[in-house]
Design a protein around this motif. Structure first.
Motif, PDB file in Angstrom:
ATOM      1  N   GLN A   1      -5.015  -4.725  -0.668  1.00  0.00           N
ATOM      2  CA  GLN A   1      -5.213  -3.788   0.348  1.00  0.00           C
ATOM      3  C   GLN A   1      -5.843  -2.531  -0.258  1.00  0.00           C
TER       4      GLN A   1
ATOM      5  N   CYS B   1      -2.116   6.156   5.251  1.00  0.00           N
ATOM      6  CA  CYS B   1      -3.097   6.780   6.100  1.00  0.00           C
ATOM      7  C   CYS B   1      -2.404   6.948   7.611  1.00  0.00           C
TER       8      CYS B   1
ATOM      9  N   CYS C   1       0.851  -1.179   0.011  1.00  0.00           N
ATOM     10  CA  CYS C   1      -0.094   0.129  -0.089  1.00  0.00           C
ATOM     11  C   CYS C   1       0.794   0.983  -0.039  1.00  0.00           C
TER      12      CYS C   1
ATOM     13  N   TYR D   1      -3.092   6.486  10.568  1.00  0.00           N
ATOM     14  CA  TYR D   1      -3.280   5.698  11.553  1.00  0.00           C
ATOM     15  C   TYR D   1      -2.714   4.162  11.382  1.00  0.00           C
ATOM     16  N   CYS D   2      -2.408   3.873  10.140  1.00  0.00           N
ATOM     17  CA  CYS D   2      -2.216   2.468   9.663  1.00  0.00           C
ATOM     18  C   CYS D   2      -0.838   2.108   9.470  1.00  0.00           C
TER      19      CYS D   2
END
Ligand code: 5AD
Ligand code: SF4
Length: 441
Positions: A202, A162, A158, A164-165
């Motif tokens: 993903q 983002c 990915c 948070y990820c």
């Protein structure tokens, strides 16, 4: 000869569908290397965990397991940690659990045969340096566990980052397989008797054919044309890369299922920006309008996070109002969980856990009501399901609709349905999370 080998392994998988399918390929690789799979840790020479680190709770599970099994080390067993925790913690795992001999992230699975030789020779082995690779994990032998739904990974990694990820850090950079190789695998699955194909990534719709022959929507159409394939699903879609031609493809090809999983995460443009999601609330709703405008009744599902740092009560309420605006059939909902290495870990204004729990409960209750209301519309409909099994205790078969809903059904005396077959069912009763019906004669 399988079954006669004294090299045995046990593999337990945590986390998402990508991990489940990675494990099918890892098992295939081990079988090819002369290993035999056994159902318990006790019987195994090599114990493997394919791990998940998406949220804190998932990550803790593997360390609990390793602690539980420490005593088995004396019996000469070897332990390996694969997947996202392996990539995230790297060689620190050896410090925490010195009896582990293999630590490998998913971007390194191509090298598993060599890594296995190393640990068989009593050495430690790591596969942690491949996150910048352009190559995907393709194997001849995939040990598929589901006899009618075949999974095909079309894109790995990915590049979205983002806030948070962990995924971009654990699964590495985005890379797509050639459409030629994906289509060849789809045809092979159809020849083996699979009638449903689920494309995985993903961000499955960020797919870019490396040979630039076809787009993602064209790939969907091409797979829908494969003889013998009745259902095509794809997950997970990213809203930023969700283009109108995907909706056109669903409208055009009966094999494409009436379902899109399009995680929104938050209904507030301010929070979406802080999350680095790359779209606004309005842009998301524009995609939803395309889907609502389709000729087919396309079911929508989502992932949502509550309690991202700084999320105000009003911003949370925007998430609630988005649920009404979209009308999801179901949603996976999560409390924000701070993750190592991610940009959000440094953000202030953490929301207390009790407040996150409260927001989660409010969100879940709202979605439950929406799901209940939406499912009621199906009463009296005749819906085609794929049979997944039978609940003997209840005397009901378990079916799955094209919209991915569970439809439990009964049938007249003497009826028998094989798993993987298709049946038309009349819906008679509905619940928030399932439908109930009777098979049509
Ligand atoms: N905290 C909570 N939920 C998360 N997800 C991903 N990372 C986090 C995190 N740090 C959720 C997102 C994603 C789903 C797979 O998991 O909603 O879509
Ligand atoms: Fe994580 Fe965002 Fe990538 Fe999805 S798109 S895997 S949430 S970084």
């Amino acid at each position: 000869m399988p079954g006669s080998s004294d090299k045995t392994f046990y593999l337990e998988t945590f986390g998402c569908q990508m991990n489940v399918h990675d494990s099918e390929k890892v098992i295939g690789t081990l079988l090819q290397q002369g290993y035999r799979q056994v159902p318990t840790v006790e019987e195994a020479g090599l114990v493997l965990y394919n791990t998940c680190s998406i949220r804190d709770k998932a990550e803790q599970k593997v360390f609990h397991r390793l602690n539980d099994y420490k005593k088995l080390l004396a019996q000469g067993k070897k332990f390996g940690v694969l997947g996202c925790v392996a990539q995230q913690e790297g060689e620190k795992i050896f410090e925490r659990a010195p009896y582990v001999s293999l630590v490998a992230g998913s971007a390194s699975y191509r090298h598993l045969p060599a890594m296995l030789v190393q640990i068989e020779n009593g050495q430690r082995s790591t596969g942690l340096d491949d996150r910048q690779t352009d190559e995907c994990f393709e194997t001849e032998l995939t040990a598929r566990t589901n006899p009618y739904r075949g999974y095909i990974t079309i894109i790995e990694g990915c590049d979205k980052f983002c806030a948070y990820c962990v995924v971009p850090y654990t699964r590495g950079k985005e890379r797509s397989r050639t459409s030629q190789s994906v289509l060849a695998e789809a045809r092979q699955l159809a020849d083996l008797g699979y009638s449903e194909i689920q494309l995985l990534g993903q961000n499955v719709n960020s797919y870019r054919d490396p040979q630039q022959t076809i787009t993602f929507a064209e790939l969907l159409l091409a797979i829908g044309e494969v003889q013998g394939i009745e259902r095509v699903r794809f997950t997970t879609s990213h809203p930023r890369d969700f283009t109108r031609d995907i909706v056109d493809a669903i409208d055009a090809s009966p094999a494409l299922c009436d379902h899109v999983h399009l995680p929104v995460q938050s209904g507030s443009t301010r929070v979406l920006d802080a999350m680095q999601r790359l779209y606004t609330r309005d842009e998301y709703l524009e995609r939803i309008a395309w889907i609502h405008g389709a000729r087919r009744d396309i079911s929508l599902t989502s992932d949502l996070i509550v309690g991202f740092p700084g999320e105000t009560e009003r911003e949370f309420e925007e998430t609630l109002s988005l649920l009404d605006a979209v009308g999801y059939d179901s949603a996976f909902t999560f409390k924000y969980s701070p993750r190592p290495n991610t940009p959000a870990i440094g953000l202030e204004d953490a929301i207390p856990d009790e407040e996150k729990s409260r927001r989660l409960a409010v969100l879940n209750e709202k979605q439950r009501q929406i799901s209940a209301h939406r499912n009621k519309r199906h009463i009296g409909d005749i819906v085609r399901v794929m049979v997944e099994g039978k609940n003997e205790a209840r005397g009901q078969w378990i079916g799955r609709t094209s919209q991915i809903k569970v439809l439990n059904f009964t049938a007249g005396a003497g009826a028998d349905f094989k798993a993987g077959s298709y049946v038309d069912v009349m819906v008679t009763t509905t619940f928030p999370n399932s439908l109930v019906g009777v098979a049509c004669e």
